[in-house]
Design an enzyme around this catalytic site. Structure first.
Site, mmCIF file in Angstrom:
data_model
loop_
_atom_site.group_PDB
_atom_site.id
_atom_site.type_symbol
_atom_site.label_atom_id
_atom_site.label_comp_id
_atom_site.label_asym_id
_atom_site.label_seq_id
_atom_site.Cartn_x
_atom_site.Cartn_y
_atom_site.Cartn_z
ATOM 1 C CG HIS A 129 -0.848 -24.088 35.832
ATOM 2 N ND1 HIS A 129 -1.842 -23.349 35.670
ATOM 3 C CD2 HIS A 129 -0.192 -24.411 37.273
ATOM 4 C CE1 HIS A 129 -1.832 -22.737 37.071
ATOM 5 N NE2 HIS A 129 -1.120 -23.395 37.971
ATOM 6 C CG HIS B 275 -6.843 -26.311 31.911
ATOM 7 N ND1 HIS B 275 -6.895 -25.048 31.237
ATOM 8 C CD2 HIS B 275 -6.022 -25.843 33.102
ATOM 9 C CE1 HIS B 275 -6.266 -24.072 32.014
ATOM 10 N NE2 HIS B 275 -5.836 -24.540 32.937
#
Length: 271
Positions: free
Chosen positions: A193, A235
């Protein structure tokens, strides 16, 4: 005395153990003694030679083992620095994972944070680009949209390949969603992303005429999407930062292989 000597000689003659066939039982043979003494000498010499030959090997091993232990116990400065930064990254990423699950401090905002992350997903952007490409009637618009589609496809393939190589997991044990499996975004490093929003932001800033407030909002959107991936525990911080770097590099790659208007029209006609 003269009479006793013949008697003792007679006794010795009559003694069975004094016969020749029984002498080996009473007295050891000279050959056996010499063989035993020689074997002892040979074994002693072999032991001394073995000790001398094994001595240098043992000394070398004793000299090498402390050095190996020192190398393991005293790693290099680069290793210490890398491990320290990695520990800080994991600790800070877990602290910022306030929406990792429903029991987290910001667990109620998890749905909104996930919705923000979807705005940076590859599948909605590819679908939107295809729809705009079908409805576009200008050559300039079709050229920009075709190169944008190329950039999105390159982003998915590059990030998927890097994640397969690194195979780094996130700070929390969170299963990827359906859209993540479709784009092969299943590992943490680098953040797909983050690379995508960085590439899109730079692409729009270069090829679209936007007002200054829209430019600021575009940059803030990219930063918020990257932060949302850390907040939901998907993440690490370094995954997102590396994703931003890879996104910029992907933009530079698309600029190098930019397709001209004629090439785009040929591809559209084939499609």
């Amino acid at each position: 005395m003269p009479a006793s000597q013949p008697r003792s000689r007679a006794r010795d003659r009559n003694n069975v153990l004094n016969r020749a066939e029984f002498l080996s039982l009473n007295q050891p043979l000279k050959g056996n003694q010499e063989g035993r003494s020689s074997s002892r000498k040979q074994s002693g010499q072999a032991g001394a030679a073995g000790a001398q030959s094994s001595g240098p090997k043992e000394r070398r091993q004793s000299q090498q083992l402390p050095e190996e232990d020192c190398m393991q116990l005293n790693p290099s400065f680069k290793g210490i620095a890398f491990n320290s930064l990695l520990a800080i990254d994991i600790c800070m990423s877990k602290r910022l994972g306030v929406c990792a699950n429903r029991a987290s401090s910001w667990g109620g905002a998890r749905s909104m944070i996930n919705l923000l992350g979807i705005t940076g997903h590859g599948i909605p952007w590819i679908a939107g680009t295809l729809i705009c490409l079908v409805k576009s009637s200008t050559l300039a618009g079709q050229e920009v949209l075709m190169n944008l589609l190329l950039a999105l496809l390159l982003d998915i393939m590059i990030v998927a390949g890097l994640q397969k190589l690194a195979k780094r997991k996130g700070p929390y044990d969170i299963n990827p969603g359906l859209l993540d499996y479709l784009t092969m975004d299943t590992y943490a490093f680098p953040a797909g992303h983050a690379s995508r929003v960085a590439m899109l932001s730079k692409f729009f800033l270069n090829h679209l005429v936007l007002a200054i407030p829209l430019r600021i909002l575009l940059v803030l959107w990219a930063l918020c999407v990257g932060l949302s991936r850390v907040m939901i525990g998907r993440h690490h911080i370094t995954d997102v930062l590396s994703g931003f770097v890879f996104g910029y590099l992907q933009f530079r790659l698309v600029e190098l292989i930019w397709m001209s208007s004629n090439t785009c029209q040929m591809l559209i006609s084939i499609w």
